[in-house]
Motif scaffolding. Structure first.
Motif, short mmCIF file in Angstrom:
data_model
loop_
_atom_site.label_atom_id
_atom_site.label_comp_id
_atom_site.label_asym_id
_atom_site.label_seq_id
_atom_site.Cartn_x
_atom_site.Cartn_y
_atom_site.Cartn_z
N PRO A 1 4.20 6.79 -7.44
CA PRO A 1 3.17 6.67 -5.69
C PRO A 1 1.71 6.45 -5.85
CG PRO A 1 4.61 8.40 -6.56
CD PRO A 1 4.69 8.10 -7.24
N PRO B 1 -1.65 4.53 -5.13
CA PRO B 1 -1.90 4.00 -3.15
C PRO B 1 -1.68 2.80 -4.14
CG PRO B 1 -4.11 4.76 -4.39
CD PRO B 1 -2.30 5.10 -5.38
N LYS B 2 -1.74 1.54 -3.23
CA LYS B 2 -1.22 0.54 -3.47
C LYS B 2 -2.47 -0.16 -3.34
CE LYS B 2 -2.05 -1.92 1.37
NZ LYS B 2 -1.36 -3.23 2.00
N HIS C 1 -0.22 9.65 -9.93
CA HIS C 1 -0.80 8.50 -8.15
C HIS C 1 -1.79 8.43 -8.06
CE1 HIS C 1 2.09 12.02 -5.79
NE2 HIS C 1 2.93 11.51 -6.53
N ARG C 2 -2.57 8.22 -9.76
CA ARG C 2 -3.51 7.29 -9.49
C ARG C 2 -4.26 6.57 -11.10
NH1 ARG C 2 -8.75 7.22 -7.42
NH2 ARG C 2 -8.29 4.57 -8.16
N ALA D 1 2.00 1.74 1.89
CA ALA D 1 0.24 2.13 1.32
C ALA D 1 0.59 2.57 0.03
CB ALA D 1 0.21 2.77 2.31
N TYR D 2 2.15 3.50 -0.57
CA TYR D 2 1.80 3.59 -2.34
C TYR D 2 3.30 3.55 -2.42
CZ TYR D 2 4.33 7.69 -0.16
OH TYR D 2 5.61 8.68 0.27
#
Lengths: 290, 360, 188
Positions: free
Chosen positions: A186, A188-189, A107-108, A169-170
């Motif tokens: 996923p 974040p944008k 996620h990041r 948003a993601y």
């Protein structure tokens, strides 16, 4: 010390070869999802089995591995995956982004820009960016074949009609090298711009869905948008309350039951490094907030 | 003062220690042995073997013990272990016609060669709690009948003699293996059967039931259901013949279904097939109904949109290790994604309210 | 006989891990030349080609031996160390030989429109492998790279098929570079 009962990095050599072949094809066709014979791993689907298999196929005993979940090294699943590779591959681990040669993430994308010589491995739940528009794999495969991405644009445009902007948003879809539309996992944008032109190798593993895809370094990666509604990488409009960074992605922490909140960097290594350099935020222990 | 959440490592260790304690339960109560589970929880062991795709009653019993009786968790333990095992070869197809049957019933004929053998079944038990078991009473030994020496031919074979059921020509194509190749659609029947044989029993049952209620109805009769042991043989090229490497217990179900035919072709019954490791009647019958429903295209039937007819839907969702993993993963941290949505919703609300105010 | 049994990886899991990282870097950064080690295949195969075979092929990957590579010693070595079934060019997942021997290139699989990954990887033995000559641009390359290629026309034709096409690993002694189908190749 590695666990002698299992092969280096857990997977048997034949499985690693199969994944390695898929990885090379994935790099040769940026953004295209290569089917691979995903194995049942000793952790549940959804916990990062795809990322773990990709990492296992890439690791050498000389690597320094960093594992993050939600940007943090200390989240339980990051701890668990790091331990798995300490145990099965005996590799050195690190929490410092700059010291890592392989980074597995959920996620990041780290705040610290990556460099050549680094590999970023993403854990991917649903690799198909068109899946929420069309549940059938047999259909989405055809859509990719024919570059039939109109449905995606219609969906984004409906967002604009309803909400005045693209309400994703993601896992914000991107187009790679002008060809394949790809799910960036996923993240974040806010992280989307880091996908493009990145000097590191970016590899994506989806275990349950049995797909591997990749972005070679410096790839052209464009977040889908419209001329009159250009993509923007947004984040909470705050600075980190611990390190003062105004440019990092933030976690929101609710600190009491009366609505008091604080915002802290989601990238724990980035935040700790800034604090060590003397940067402070609104709630720093030093109390000398700017 | 806020300190970033740390201590994931300690929390995991503590959780595992606590889990081990809970698994054991009250230490004043004697611990279950793996052999006890294997012998006395045999149907649970069978389910774990079937869905774990590994025939080893001792390992399945161990997995049940380790999983505190959570059978899906036990299946997961077996699957994860199975992946690491080297493949030495492929057995010959097992000959279920030569099965040493413990149970064999046909719903289509009152009597038939090989006979009806009721066997160890719950079918006609009255579901009254047996408090004698709570008192650990021993059951008296069951009466014994001499073993029947006659062959037990398949009912479908008997129908086939008269051309009453679709033929099933022998096929030497090597069986596909979805644990070694990524699933590709459309799938062959062999691949579908492999997926169904290891599919979640509950999912398969519900799908099969839905076909009975009209969602892809196939008018199934249980041609026969047989449970027993078959020999497993492996060809050894060095020796030039096959050797028996052991026996496995299987449950096999042949259904005789809705006939097809046309002006040119005389009507014939069609088949559904189920084969499951161990004694797993519910699963084998369910499997044969779903197999038959999935064959609509091959048999020239209409796709009515029924879930059980939809190969992609069935194969993508029948595996309980995949589904439970993905389902449960939503309890893992998602605060980065959620934060992104929060930020978006807050901003859109702000803008919407500004527009409302401006309008007023 | 001895030449068949020797020359594999002494420590397969570690050596193939290192070798794969070189192959990964090479495929990710077209034109980048990397050194590899650990294989000692019989002539005429180079160390790098041997490393690529040991790292990527096995009984599940049909392999085509082109030209001089199709010799008794090599067949035996490949059979013993990888078990890769030897096949005609049209069925090959991997092929190995000199550039000339691999011709005509139209024989090799370029994938299917819905599965472009089902394409051949050619291991091309070259006499020279230097960062000079043809100009490479595209994914994996920041600005441009240079690589001594046996020709450019065939790679341009291959690029025109994208996302279909074959991918190449160029080997020379103990060094290798890669040229995926995505790379745009221009004359020096």
């Amino acid at each position: 010390m590695t666990d002698q009962a299992y092969n280096f990095a857990y997977l048997d050599e034949q499985t690693k070869r199969m994944i390695r072949r898929a990885l090379l094809k994935a790099l040769a066709i940026p953004g295209y999802q290569v089917p691979f014979a995903s194995r049942e791993m000793p952790m549940p689907y959804g916990w990062g089995t795809g990322g773990v298999q990709v990492t296992a196929a890439c690791l050498t005993p000389d690597d320094r591995l960093k594992v993050i979940d939600q940007g943090a090294d200390d989240t339980t699943n990051a701890v668990s995956i790091r331990r798995f590779f300490q145990r099965t591959a005996g590799v050195a681990t690190t929490e410092r982004t700059t010291d890592a040669t392989v980074i597995q993430t959920r996620h990041r994308i780290p705040e610290q820009p990556l460099a050549e010589g680094q590999i970023l491995v993403y854990q991917v739940p649903i690799p198909e960016p068109l899946r929420f528009l069309e549940p059938r794999e047999t259909e989405t495969r055809k859509m990719h074949e024919l570059e039939e991405y109109g449905l995606m644009h219609v969906k984004l445009y409906e967002d604009i009609a309803r909400h005045g902007e693209i309400a994703t948003a993601y896992a914000y879809p991107v187009r790679v090298e002008g060809r394949y539309v790809m799910d960036p996992s996923p993240i974040p944008k806010f992280d989307n711009p880091k996908l493009a032109g990145n000097p590191a190798i970016q590899l994506f593993g989806a275990g349950r869905e049995a797909r591997i895809y990749a972005l070679p370094p410096y790839s052209d990666v464009v977040s889908l948008d419209f001329e009159d509604h250009p993509f923007t990488a947004s984040k909470a409009d705050h600075a980190c309350d611990l390190c003062g960074s105004g440019s990092s992605y933030l976690d929101e922490v609710i600190t009491d039951d009366r609505g008091t909140r604080m915002f802290v960097c989601s990238d724990t290594d980035f935040c700790a490094a800034r604090q060590a350099q003397g940067h402070c935020g609104r709630l720093s222990p030093q109390g000398d907030a700017p | 003062m806020y300190v970033a959440v740390k201590g994931g490592e300690r929390a995991i260790d503590a959780a595992h220690a606590w889990l081990a304690e809970e698994r054991r339960g009250d230490p004043a109560i004697p611990e279950l042995t793996v052999a006890q589970i294997r012998e006395q929880m045999a149907l649970a062991v069978n389910r774990v073997m079937a869905e774990g795709s590994l025939y080893d009653p001792d390992l399945a019993a161990l997995a049940i013990k380790q999983a505190r009786g959570d059978l899906i968790e036990a299946v997961f333990l077996i699957r994860a272990y199975r992946t690491t095992l080297p493949r030495f070869g492929t057995s010959r197809p097992v000959d279920t016609a030569a099965m040493a049957v413990d149970r064999r019933v046909s719903a289509t004929f009152k009597d038939l060669p090989g006979g009806q053998v009721l066997g160890p079944t719950f079918d006609y038990t009255h579901r009254l709690l047996d408090f004698a078991l709570a008192a650990e009473g021993e059951a008296p030994p069951a009466p014994q009948a001499p073993a029947r020496d006659e062959p037990v031919p398949h009912v479908t074979g008997l129908l086939d003699r008269d051309g009453l059921i679709e033929g099933q020509p022998a096929d030497d194509t090597p069986a596909p293996d979805l644990t070694r190749q990524p699933l590709e659609l459309p799938a062959s029947r062999a691949l579908r059967l492999q997926a169904l044989a290891r599919a979640d029993e509950g999912f398969t049952l519900s799908l099969a039931y839905s076909t009975q209620r009209g969602y892809g109805r196939t008018h199934a009769f249980v041609g026969e259901l047989r449970i027993g042991r078959v020999a497993v043989q492996v060809d050894l090229p060095e020796l030039g013949f096959a050797v028996e490497i052991g026996e496995v217990e299987l449950t096999e179900c042949d259904t005789v279904n809705q006939f097809k035919g046309s002006r040119t072709e005389p009507p014939q019954f069609t088949r559904g097939y189920g084969l499951v490791m161990g004694q797993s009647e519910r699963k084998a019958i369910s499997m044969s109904l779903v197999d038959r429903a999935l064959r609509w295209q091959e048999l020239g039937e209409d796709f009515t949109g029924a879930p059980a007819q939809d190969e992609e839907f069935v194969l993508s969702h029948c595996d309980n290790i995949q589904s439970t993993g993905f389902l449960e993963h939503i309890k893992l941290p998602h605060y980065v994604d959620f934060q992104a949505e929060l930020e978006l919703v807050r901003r859109m609300r702000r803008e919407a309210m500004q527009m409302q105010e401006a309008a007023e | 006989m001895n030449a068949i049994l020797t020359g594999g990886f002494a420590d397969p899991s570690t050596q193939s891990a290192h070798a794969f990282r070189a192959l990964l870097e090479a495929m990710a950064r077209p034109g980048r030349i990397l050194a590899v080690e650990g294989a000692r295949p019989p002539a005429p195969l180079s160390v790098a080609a041997g490393v690529a075979l040991l790292t990527l092929t096995d009984a599940t990957t049909p392999l085509h031996l082109a030209g001089a590579a199709d010799c008794e010693a090599l067949r035996g070595w490949i059979g013993f160390h990888t078990g890769a079934p030897l096949v005609a060019a049209e069925q090959a997942q991997f092929a190995i030989g000199t550039w000339d021997a691999l011709h005509p290139l139209g024989r090799f699989r370029i994938g299917e429109p819905s599965y472009p990954d089902r394409s051949a990887t050619l291991i091309v033995e070259v006499d020279r492998l230097e960062p000079e000559g043809a100009r490479l641009t595209g994914p994996g390359i920041e600005t441009e790279a240079r690589l001594s290629l046996p020709e450019t026309a065939a790679f341009r034709a291959n690029r025109a098929l994208f996302p279909l096409g074959f991918d190449c690993i160029l080997t020379c002694g103990a060094r290798l570079a890669a040229l995926p189908r995505s790379t745009i190749v221009e004359d020096a």
